[in-house]
Scaffold this motif. Structure first.
Motif, PDB file in Angstrom:
ATOM      1  N   HIS A 253       0.808  -1.213   0.000  1.00 50.70           N
ATOM      2  CA  HIS A 253       0.000   0.000   0.000  1.00 50.70           C
ATOM      3  C   HIS A 253       0.843   1.264   0.000  1.00 50.70           C
ATOM      4  CE1 HIS A 253      -4.059  -1.826   1.437  1.00 50.70           C
ATOM      5  NE2 HIS A 253      -3.361  -2.698   0.743  1.00 50.70           N
ATOM      6  N   GLU A 254       2.124   1.148   0.348  1.00 53.26           N
ATOM      7  CA  GLU A 254       2.971   2.332   0.426  1.00 53.26           C
ATOM      8  C   GLU A 254       3.639   2.659  -0.904  1.00 53.26           C
ATOM      9  OE1 GLU A 254       3.257   4.358   2.946  1.00 53.26           O
ATOM     10  OE2 GLU A 254       1.932   3.206   4.248  1.00 53.26           O
ATOM     11  N   CYS A 255       4.339   1.660  -1.498  1.00 55.48           N
ATOM     12  CA  CYS A 255       5.083   1.916  -2.740  1.00 55.48           C
ATOM     13  C   CYS A 255       4.431   1.299  -3.962  1.00 55.48           C
ATOM     14  CB  CYS A 255       6.515   1.404  -2.611  1.00 55.48           C
ATOM     15  SG  CYS A 255       6.660  -0.401  -2.476  1.00 55.48           S
ATOM     16  N   LEU A 256       3.304   0.558  -3.784  1.00 51.72           N
ATOM     17  CA  LEU A 256       2.522  -0.013  -4.877  1.00 51.72           C
ATOM     18  C   LEU A 256       3.265  -1.099  -5.646  1.00 51.72           C
ATOM     19  CD1 LEU A 256       0.811   3.203  -6.300  1.00 51.72           C
ATOM     20  CD2 LEU A 256      -0.058   1.596  -4.599  1.00 51.72           C
ATOM     21  N   SER A 257       4.347  -1.654  -5.074  1.00 53.59           N
ATOM     22  CA  SER A 257       5.017  -2.780  -5.725  1.00 53.59           C
ATOM     23  C   SER A 257       4.203  -4.037  -5.460  1.00 53.59           C
ATOM     24  CB  SER A 257       6.440  -2.943  -5.195  1.00 53.59           C
ATOM     25  OG  SER A 257       6.424  -3.205  -3.798  1.00 53.59           O
ATOM     26  N   GLU A 258       4.194  -4.975  -6.420  1.00 56.87           N
ATOM     27  CA  GLU A 258       3.362  -6.159  -6.291  1.00 56.87           C
ATOM     28  C   GLU A 258       4.207  -7.415  -6.411  1.00 56.87           C
ATOM     29  OE1 GLU A 258       1.849  -7.038 -10.819  1.00 56.87           O
ATOM     30  OE2 GLU A 258       0.511  -5.944  -9.476  1.00 56.87           O
ATOM     31  N   GLY A 259       3.546  -8.594  -6.249  1.00 54.56           N
ATOM     32  CA  GLY A 259       4.220  -9.873  -6.381  1.00 54.56           C
ATOM     33  C   GLY A 259       4.781 -10.412  -5.082  1.00 54.56           C
ATOM     34  N   HIS A 260       4.336  -9.893  -3.909  1.00 54.10           N
ATOM     35  CA  HIS A 260       4.854 -10.369  -2.634  1.00 54.10           C
ATOM     36  C   HIS A 260       4.289 -11.753  -2.308  1.00 54.10           C
ATOM     37  CE1 HIS A 260       5.139  -5.949  -2.509  1.00 54.10           C
ATOM     38  NE2 HIS A 260       6.235  -6.154  -1.808  1.00 54.10           N
ATOM     39  N   LEU A 261       5.087 -12.538  -1.587  1.00 57.47           N
ATOM     40  CA  LEU A 261       4.661 -13.867  -1.185  1.00 57.47           C
ATOM     41  C   LEU A 261       3.484 -13.784  -0.207  1.00 57.47           C
ATOM     42  CD1 LEU A 261       8.130 -15.535  -0.579  1.00 57.47           C
ATOM     43  CD2 LEU A 261       6.579 -15.980  -2.480  1.00 57.47           C
ATOM     44  N   PRO A 262       2.607 -14.804  -0.190  1.00 62.34           N
ATOM     45  CA  PRO A 262       1.494 -14.784   0.760  1.00 62.34           C
ATOM     46  C   PRO A 262       1.953 -14.721   2.210  1.00 62.34           C
ATOM     47  CG  PRO A 262       1.124 -16.419  -0.958  1.00 62.34           C
ATOM     48  CD  PRO A 262       2.524 -15.927  -1.132  1.00 62.34           C
ATOM     49  N   SER A 263       3.138 -15.293   2.513  1.00 61.32           N
ATOM     50  CA  SER A 263       3.639 -15.312   3.888  1.00 61.32           C
ATOM     51  C   SER A 263       4.437 -14.072   4.258  1.00 61.32           C
ATOM     52  CB  SER A 263       4.517 -16.550   4.096  1.00 61.32           C
ATOM     53  OG  SER A 263       5.615 -16.532   3.195  1.00 61.32           O
ATOM     54  N   ALA A 264       4.641 -13.135   3.323  1.00 58.74           N
ATOM     55  CA  ALA A 264       5.462 -11.953   3.600  1.00 58.74           C
ATOM     56  C   ALA A 264       4.763 -11.040   4.602  1.00 58.74           C
ATOM     57  CB  ALA A 264       5.748 -11.206   2.305  1.00 58.74           C
ATOM     58  N   ARG A 265       5.548 -10.472   5.520  1.00 59.84           N
ATOM     59  CA  ARG A 265       5.022  -9.534   6.507  1.00 59.84           C
ATOM     60  C   ARG A 265       5.334  -8.092   6.147  1.00 59.84           C
ATOM     61  NH1 ARG A 265       6.766 -12.518  12.204  1.00 59.84           N
ATOM     62  NH2 ARG A 265       5.858 -14.557  11.726  1.00 59.84           N
ATOM     63  N   PHE A 266       6.448  -7.887   5.428  1.00 59.14           N
ATOM     64  CA  PHE A 266       6.873  -6.535   5.082  1.00 59.14           C
ATOM     65  C   PHE A 266       7.206  -6.471   3.593  1.00 59.14           C
ATOM     66  CE2 PHE A 266       8.016  -7.341   9.492  1.00 59.14           C
ATOM     67  CZ  PHE A 266       7.418  -6.259  10.131  1.00 59.14           C
ATOM     68  N   CYS A 267       7.096  -5.273   3.028  1.00 57.83           N
ATOM     69  CA  CYS A 267       7.396  -5.062   1.614  1.00 57.83           C
ATOM     70  C   CYS A 267       8.882  -5.264   1.367  1.00 57.83           C
ATOM     71  CB  CYS A 267       6.964  -3.655   1.196  1.00 57.83           C
ATOM     72  SG  CYS A 267       7.420  -3.225  -0.508  1.00 57.83           S
ATOM     73  N   ARG A 268       9.222  -5.981   0.319  1.00 57.97           N
ATOM     74  CA  ARG A 268      10.629  -6.248   0.000  1.00 57.97           C
ATOM     75  C   ARG A 268      11.324  -5.026  -0.581  1.00 57.97           C
ATOM     76  NH1 ARG A 268       7.745  -8.854  -4.093  1.00 57.97           N
ATOM     77  NH2 ARG A 268       8.154  -8.007  -6.177  1.00 57.97           N
ATOM     78  N   ASN A 269      10.573  -3.993  -0.978  1.00 60.56           N
ATOM     79  CA  ASN A 269      11.170  -2.810  -1.598  1.00 60.56           C
ATOM     80  C   ASN A 269      11.305  -1.634  -0.622  1.00 60.56           C
ATOM     81  OD1 ASN A 269      11.410  -3.954  -4.219  1.00 60.56           O
ATOM     82  ND2 ASN A 269       9.228  -3.642  -4.542  1.00 60.56           N
TER      83      ASN A 269
END
Length: 295
Positions: A253-269
């Motif tokens: 929701h912050e940087c609008l990057s997509e494709g994160h894993l279902p188990s991810a807790r934080f944005c990778r970017n």
């Protein structure tokens, strides 16, 4: 991982999930409807460029164009209203494309004097930028973009090698053939080398000597390998993209990057905390962790 029921979501989060993510039935239906509208609008623009069709069905085409413009305007406003940072989205590549998709029709309507200028056709052609919106709704477009970005350095090195080859071979052809056979300068000879290596061969310049034809034959055979190298580079990166992560459209929701894993807790970017991922099966979150509430 476990499936849990959460409290009712806000309308902004529900709208965000439908518009920006496609892992739910509503999100997929929204994306498919937008793809259909984009393709239909591009077809209308193409038909409008045919004089005979415009003369017979001009009113219908104009009405359809305004319908598409209003629908895309509503979509643009909906996107701005559900993201946390509307200005950031408006300045993003997809936000700019969304604006370009609707702006020309309004400009031509608000400034009638522009119709007297021949260059106003550019405004009509800008409507074709709507086809670029397809990249936001087809996952493979994003994967291809990431593959190209990951292989950009290899492709740049390869292009530098190709430029050296065509410069050397063009100079050699200038020495062998000379101005009498059409190779009037080194830049012209380099142009011949580029068209020959890319297997285009316009035929405006052709070698006349035996040695020149041998060099041209070598350039043509080299061209096959030249075209295959970047294809292999991108294909390898594309395969790595497919194997590297699960195919979701979960969006930060912050940087609008997509494709994160279902188990991810934080944005990778950007490192921002991700809300719980929603799919057709429900709301997922890591074990032992409360569901992140939308802000």
């Amino acid at each position: 991982m476990k499936l849990q029921e959460g409290p009712p979501e806000s309308w902004r989060l529900r709208l965000y999930t439908i518009i920006f993510e496609a892992d739910t039935r509503a999100g997929r239906a929204f994306d498919l409807a937008l793809v259909g509208l984009i393709v239909a609008s591009v077809i209308v623009v193409m038909l409008d460029s045919i004089a005979s069709v415009r003369a017979r069905h001009g009113t219908v085409l104009t009405t359809l164009e305004w319908m598409f413009t209003l629908l895309f305007t509503a979509e643009y406003i909906a996107r701005l209203s559900c993201v946390r940072h509307p200005l950031r989205y408006a300045r993003s590549p997809y936000g700019i494309i969304d604006l370009i998709a609707v702006l020309p029709t309004y400009l031509a309507f608000l400034v009638p004097g522009l119709q007297a200028l021949i260059d106003v056709r550019v405004l009509r052609l800008l409507r074709l930028f709507r086809i670029l919106k397809l990249g936001a709704y087809v996952a493979e477009f994003g994967m291809l973009g990431r593959a190209l970005a990951a292989s950009r350095r290899k492709i740049l090195v390869f292009m530098f090698f190709v430029m050296m080859v065509v410069t050397i071979m063009g100079t050699l052809m200038y020495v062998v053939e000379g101005p009498d056979n059409g190779f009037t300068s080194i830049p012209v000879s380099v142009y011949w080398a580029i068209t020959t290596m890319t297997t285009v061969g316009f035929g405006d310049i052709t070698p006349k000597t035996d040695l020149g034809r041998v060099i041209a034959s070598a350039m043509m055979l080299l061209g096959w390998g030249t075209l295959a190298v970047p294809t292999g580079i991108v294909s390898a990166e594309f395969t790595a993209q497919r194997m590297g992560r699960a195919p979701t459209t979960r969006t930060c929701h912050e940087c609008l990057s997509e494709g994160h894993l279902p188990s991810a807790r934080f944005c990778r970017n950007c490192g921002a905390r991700l809300p719980a991922w929603q799919s057709d099966e429900g709301l997922w979150k890591p074990e032992g962790e409360d569901r992140a509430e939308p802000s």
